[in-house]
Design a protein around this motif. Structure first.
Motif, PDB file in Angstrom:
ATOM      1  N   LEU A 514      27.113  -6.026  56.172  1.00  0.00           N
ATOM      2  CA  LEU A 514      27.108  -7.239  55.214  1.00  0.00           C
ATOM      3  C   LEU A 514      26.153  -6.745  53.939  1.00  0.00           C
ATOM      4  O   LEU A 514      26.512  -7.295  52.805  1.00  0.00           O
ATOM      5  N   ARG A 515      25.236  -6.428  54.298  1.00  0.00           N
ATOM      6  CA  ARG A 515      24.241  -5.680  52.884  1.00  0.00           C
ATOM      7  C   ARG A 515      25.055  -4.991  51.948  1.00  0.00           C
ATOM      8  O   ARG A 515      25.014  -4.996  50.837  1.00  0.00           O
ATOM      9  N   ASP A 516      25.796  -3.903  52.614  1.00  0.00           N
ATOM     10  CA  ASP A 516      26.473  -2.934  51.865  1.00  0.00           C
ATOM     11  C   ASP A 516      27.660  -3.782  51.275  1.00  0.00           C
ATOM     12  O   ASP A 516      28.026  -3.275  49.943  1.00  0.00           O
ATOM     13  N   LEU A 517      28.212  -4.732  51.922  1.00  0.00           N
ATOM     14  CA  LEU A 517      29.053  -5.464  51.139  1.00  0.00           C
ATOM     15  C   LEU A 517      28.751  -6.276  49.988  1.00  0.00           C
ATOM     16  O   LEU A 517      29.454  -6.320  48.864  1.00  0.00           O
ATOM     17  N   GLU A 518      27.471  -7.096  50.279  1.00  0.00           N
ATOM     18  CA  GLU A 518      26.962  -7.526  49.013  1.00  0.00           C
ATOM     19  C   GLU A 518      26.381  -6.692  47.626  1.00  0.00           C
ATOM     20  O   GLU A 518      26.518  -7.187  46.778  1.00  0.00           O
ATOM     21  N   SER A 519      26.114  -5.543  48.162  1.00  0.00           N
ATOM     22  CA  SER A 519      26.022  -4.349  47.073  1.00  0.00           C
ATOM     23  C   SER A 519      26.827  -3.951  46.251  1.00  0.00           C
ATOM     24  O   SER A 519      26.536  -3.367  45.230  1.00  0.00           O
ATOM     25  N   PRO A 521      29.839  -3.950  43.570  1.00  0.00           N
ATOM     26  CA  PRO A 521      29.931  -4.907  42.397  1.00  0.00           C
ATOM     27  C   PRO A 521      31.238  -5.682  42.468  1.00  0.00           C
ATOM     28  O   PRO A 521      30.990  -6.911  41.766  1.00  0.00           O
ATOM     29  N   ASN A 522      32.405  -5.144  42.804  1.00  0.00           N
ATOM     30  CA  ASN A 522      33.678  -5.864  42.720  1.00  0.00           C
ATOM     31  C   ASN A 522      33.957  -6.465  43.886  1.00  0.00           C
ATOM     32  O   ASN A 522      34.996  -6.281  44.676  1.00  0.00           O
ATOM     33  N   ARG A 523      33.130  -7.384  44.789  1.00  0.00           N
ATOM     34  CA  ARG A 523      33.638  -7.841  46.260  1.00  0.00           C
ATOM     35  C   ARG A 523      33.808  -9.232  46.041  1.00  0.00           C
ATOM     36  O   ARG A 523      33.397  -9.894  45.275  1.00  0.00           O
ATOM     37  N   ASP A 524      35.232  -9.348  46.598  1.00  0.00           N
ATOM     38  CA  ASP A 524      35.398 -10.531  46.688  1.00  0.00           C
ATOM     39  C   ASP A 524      35.068 -11.544  47.608  1.00  0.00           C
ATOM     40  O   ASP A 524      34.405 -11.085  48.556  1.00  0.00           O
ATOM     41  N   GLU A 525      34.879 -12.757  47.317  1.00  0.00           N
ATOM     42  CA  GLU A 525      34.316 -13.692  48.044  1.00  0.00           C
ATOM     43  C   GLU A 525      35.243 -14.052  49.281  1.00  0.00           C
ATOM     44  O   GLU A 525      36.479 -14.214  49.100  1.00  0.00           O
ATOM     45  N   ALA A 526      34.722 -13.931  50.503  1.00  0.00           N
ATOM     46  CA  ALA A 526      35.452 -14.303  51.607  1.00  0.00           C
ATOM     47  C   ALA A 526      35.662 -15.825  51.785  1.00  0.00           C
ATOM     48  O   ALA A 526      34.908 -16.481  51.603  1.00  0.00           O
ATOM     49  N   ASP A 527      36.838 -16.110  52.492  1.00  0.00           N
ATOM     50  CA  ASP A 527      37.136 -17.491  52.597  1.00  0.00           C
ATOM     51  C   ASP A 527      36.403 -17.965  53.916  1.00  0.00           C
ATOM     52  O   ASP A 527      36.676 -17.203  55.055  1.00  0.00           O
ATOM     53  N   ASN A 528      35.629 -19.088  54.215  1.00  0.00           N
ATOM     54  CA  ASN A 528      35.084 -19.446  55.378  1.00  0.00           C
ATOM     55  C   ASN A 528      35.927 -19.783  56.360  1.00  0.00           C
ATOM     56  O   ASN A 528      35.650 -19.659  57.641  1.00  0.00           O
ATOM     57  N   MET A 563      28.688 -20.283  57.540  1.00  0.00           N
ATOM     58  CA  MET A 563      29.114 -19.148  58.317  1.00  0.00           C
ATOM     59  C   MET A 563      28.559 -18.017  57.767  1.00  0.00           C
ATOM     60  O   MET A 563      28.125 -17.896  56.622  1.00  0.00           O
ATOM     61  N   SER A 564      28.532 -16.960  58.486  1.00  0.00           N
ATOM     62  CA  SER A 564      27.703 -15.802  58.228  1.00  0.00           C
ATOM     63  C   SER A 564      28.322 -14.732  57.243  1.00  0.00           C
ATOM     64  O   SER A 564      27.790 -14.224  56.688  1.00  0.00           O
ATOM     65  N   ASP A 565      29.936 -15.129  57.041  1.00  0.00           N
ATOM     66  CA  ASP A 565      30.107 -14.160  56.041  1.00  0.00           C
ATOM     67  C   ASP A 565      30.925 -14.969  54.714  1.00  0.00           C
ATOM     68  O   ASP A 565      31.659 -14.641  53.975  1.00  0.00           O
ATOM     69  N   SER A 566      30.419 -16.147  54.332  1.00  0.00           N
ATOM     70  CA  SER A 566      30.816 -16.851  53.484  1.00  0.00           C
ATOM     71  C   SER A 566      29.972 -17.092  52.046  1.00  0.00           C
ATOM     72  O   SER A 566      30.437 -17.228  51.222  1.00  0.00           O
ATOM     73  N   GLU A 567      28.648 -17.348  52.468  1.00  0.00           N
ATOM     74  CA  GLU A 567      27.839 -17.650  51.381  1.00  0.00           C
ATOM     75  C   GLU A 567      26.776 -16.625  51.313  1.00  0.00           C
ATOM     76  O   GLU A 567      26.258 -16.132  52.399  1.00  0.00           O
ATOM     77  N   ASP A 568      25.882 -16.933  50.366  1.00  0.00           N
ATOM     78  CA  ASP A 568      24.866 -15.748  50.343  1.00  0.00           C
ATOM     79  C   ASP A 568      23.560 -16.303  50.807  1.00  0.00           C
ATOM     80  O   ASP A 568      23.543 -17.611  51.226  1.00  0.00           O
TER      81      ASP A 568
END
Length: 764
Positions: A514-519, A521-528, A563-568
């Motif tokens: 998840l840290r690699d995904l957040e780093s 630059p063009n990461r799409d926001e996942a729908d919760n 949820m763990s994959d939707s918000e920062d």
């Protein structure tokens, strides 16, 4: 005018189908004609009660007419359904087959027109199942009962109907148990009609409950309670069906419904290729294929396996297990071996699932632990399946010693030794303290055997103790990795409670991912909400949210849980305090208390105590599983030991299974686990024919391609060419070769001259 009305009444009275059509178009205009027929029905019914054979045909016609137009005059025909039902129940044996079938069809028609309730229809049809001797009528009644209950529960659970029907079915089972007959003995050729009728009722009751559970219509604790009662019925066949229900074993004899039979699409296409091509045939084929596709989707949706098994929904499993064992021990000489094995498998599964301790069970089963016993793999699998971490090791030690004495010695074959080693391994996997060190040392020595299956079984036992308790092995048998570890045992002493789980295996891998995904630059926001689309507790096609498990309540003042994959992480700190004090947004309904209990345990496992309160979605668990597989595969490629390879194989094997299915695989033992890998057996006739057909794919049916496709001009080879290509050893004894040796000088000169002349002609 009066004469025309009289003539019209006479005409309609003699033509009931025409009158039926007119009444459906305008009920008010033809009410007098209907009342006339109704009075005629009342008089015919009284005559029919006295002598059923008299006016039977006319009675069926008038009953069918009244049933067709009963919805047009509900007040006048209010007592009509009860009259037909009482006539069927009281006079069923004296009615002829045509009248029985007509009256049953009348009740179904009245239910379809909402002239009678579903409960009244089922109360009328249930007693008819054991009474009828016609297979077609029995199949029709059974199909009507199942379809009516399934339709009533299609949009949402009809709890009123389900409770009433379940009470009727439970009463049908208990009526057979209240007889004075000896328990455990099947009623064969009994002279008491009431007792035989009660037994038939119980048989049909458990069969219908099993079918409704299999179709996914009923999946609550009351359904399981009915089948649990059937396990102690005096009729062995009722016990047989009830036990198979808990073991999830389908019986081929129970699949009588033609609607549920699968459609062979390949056979349809093949039949279309060999028959005459017509437009009607094409349309019929397309309709059948559409129906097969729709049937497959409906069956997949309705028979979706629940997240719990029937064994988990047992009420008071300890009492149920003890009664089951008492029945098995009491009627040991009366039960057949197959039935006893079914009871053993059910009892062992309940002991394993609920961690029961029925110590006398091992004293009973050890009598059958001999290598020459019939169906010994099933008995050993039941024995291993009954063991869990709370089973006392002192009780299991004699059992393990008996297995070793009977199965593992030089006087038996390799398959017998393999079965014994695998059985001991399965028992030790569940209770590692049950084996003695000296016996374990003797068993692992079989890894030097010449039989591959014996070597594999002995090595698996050795690897298991290298991981859990290397101190029980000799120093030279512990292996490099076990010897290098500072702690020699990962095994808790017997009776010590399990430490509370504070982490999930592989969670750092998910955090790093998840840290690699957040780093990026063009990461799409996942729908919760997308992560939960295909991981629903109940069917998403239900009409309301209260169908089978959860009811949405008012959420005023309730904060959303992150949820763990939707918000920062920044927004998650703000919601942490609110989420800990908020009320729950869902509440379980009354009919699914057992379901909510299972899912509450699952949610507790999903909750992770980290600095930020998070709930992992099913997509997170799937991603976590993939990350663990990648890490294990990378470790194997870098030269990891055999334990990492076994871990990788286990992760890959459980990749496509749900957590409940993976737990069931580890909990239950099959006969194949006892037998282990076996040599390839001789192929049967059907297998040989299938292999031959596979080899013929892609080539012509007859003939050789040598002379037809490998020449410029297609032609077959001549006999001279075939003779020239024969091996020399095949023609050494022929007359032509021997004649050359015995030829005279004159003959040889003639052949040489002929050869020279032929060569000159060829060159010129």
């Amino acid at each position: 005018m009066v004469r025309s009305q009289i003539s019209r009444g006479i005409l309609l009275a003699s033509n009931l189908p025409q009158l039926q059509n007119l009444i459906k178009r305008d009920p008010a205009a033809y009410k007098d004609e209907f009342l006339q027929q109704w009075s005629h029905y009342e008089s015919i019914r009284k005559i029919f009660d006295i002598s059923p054979d008299e006016h039977a045909q006319h009675f069926r016609e008038i009953v069918t007419f009244v049933a067709q137009v009963a919805h047009c005059y509900p007040k006048e025909t209010a007592a009509f359904p009860s009259q037909i039902s009482s006539l069927l129940l009281q006079r069923f044996s004296s009615l002829n087959p045509e009248t029985r079938k007509s009256l049953v069809s009348t009740l179904v028609m009245l239910r379809n027109k909402d002239c009678m309730s579903s409960i009244d229809l089922l109360r009328s049809l249930f007693p008819l199942l054991p009474l009828t001797s016609s297979s077609s009528l029995r199949a029709s009644i059974r199909k009507t009962i199942l379809s009516d209950i399934r339709t009533a529960n299609l949009k949402s659970k009809n709890h009123i109907l389900n409770r009433a029907v379940q009470a009727m079915l439970l009463g049908m089972v208990e009526r057979g148990m209240s007889s004075d007959a000896d328990k455990g003995v099947a009623f064969v050729a009994t002279t008491d009609k009431r007792t035989g009728h009660a037994n038939d009722e119980a048989l049909w009751a458990v069969a219908l409950v099993q079918e409704l559970w299999k179709k996914g219509v009923w999946n609550d604790a009351k359904t399981v309670s009915i089948m649990a009662t059937g396990c102690f019925h005096p009729v062995v066949k009722v016990q047989h069906i009830s036990i198979k229900f808990f073991l999830a074993i389908e019986d081929e004899e129970d699949s009588e419904d033609e609607e549920e039979s699968p459609i062979d699409v390949k056979a349809l296409h093949h039949r279309r290729e060999v028959t005459k091509k017509t437009r009607s045939g094409d349309k019929k084929l397309s309709r059948t294929l559409k129906a097969a596709k729709k049937h497959g989707k409906t069956r997949q949706a309705t028979t979706r396996p629940p997240s719990f098994s029937s064994v988990d929904l047992l009420n008071d499993p300890q009492t149920f297990g003890e009664k089951l064992y008492d029945s098995l021990k009491k009627y040991d000489s009366r039960f057949t071996l197959d039935h006893k094995i079914l009871v053993l498998q059910l009892l062992s599964r309940i002991m394993s699932a609920h961690k029961l301790c029925i110590l006398s069970f091992y004293t009973y089963i050890v009598r059958y632990v001999t290598y020459h016993q019939l169906r010994i793999p099933a008995i050993l699998s039941a024995l291993a399946q009954s063991v869990h971490d709370l089973t006392p090791p002192d009780v299991l030690t004699p059992v393990v010693r008996k297995i070793a004495q009977e199965f593992i010695h030089p006087g038996v074959g390799g398959e017998v030794i393999t079965a014994g080693l695998n059985a001991i391994r399965e028992v030790c996997k569940r209770q590692p303290w049950c084996i003695e060190e000296d016996l374990l040392g003797d068993l692992v020595e079989y890894r030097k055997s010449r039989e591959k299956s014996v070597v594999s079984a002995a090595r698996s036992l050795l690897h298991f103790y290298r991981e859990v308790n290397p101190s029980m092995l000799k120093r030279r048998e512990r292996g490099k990795e076990s010897s290098m570890r500072s702690d020699e045992t990962h095994l808790r002493p017997y009776g010590q409670p399990v430490d509370p789980a504070d982490n999930i295996d592989g969670l750092p891998l998910l955090e790093e991912h998840l840290r690699d995904l957040e780093s990026m630059p063009n990461r799409d926001e996942a729908d919760n909400g997308d992560d939960w689309d295909e991981w629903e507790v109940d069917s998403a096609e239900s009409g309301s949210s209260s169908e089978d498990g959860w009811i949405d309540v008012d959420s005023d003042g309730v904060e959303d849980v992150m949820m763990s994959d939707s918000e920062d992480e920044g927004s998650s700190h703000k919601k942490q305090d609110a989420s800990t004090t908020s009320a729950s947004t869902v509440q379980p309904v009354e009919s699914t208390l057992a379901t909510s209990k299972v899912w509450l345990q699952f949610i507790v496992v999903m909750c992770i105590l980290t600095p930020i309160f998070q709930i992992l979605t099913p997509a997170d668990f799937a991603l976590l599983h993939d990350l663990r597989i990648k890490a294990a595969r990378k470790a194997v490629e870098s030269g990891a030991g055999p334990s990492t390879k076994r871990k990788l194989a286990l992760l890959e094997a459980t990749k496509s299974s749900t957590p409940v299915e993976a737990n069931a695989e580890n909990l239950f033992v099959s006969e194949q686990d006892i037998l282990g890998p076996r040599k390839k057996l001789k192929a049967s006739y059907s297998e040989r024919v299938a292999s031959i057909q596979t080899g013929r794919e892609g080539r012509e049916r007859f003939g050789s391609n040598k002379g037809k496709k490998k020449k410029d001009v297609p032609s077959s080879s001549t006999n001279r060419e075939k003779l020239r290509n024969k091996p020399i050893m095949m023609i050494m004894a022929s007359s032509g070769v021997r004649g050359k040796k015995k030829a005279s000088l004159r003959d040889k000169q003639k052949k040489l001259r002929a050869h020279v002349d032929k060569a000159k002609k060829t060159h010129h």
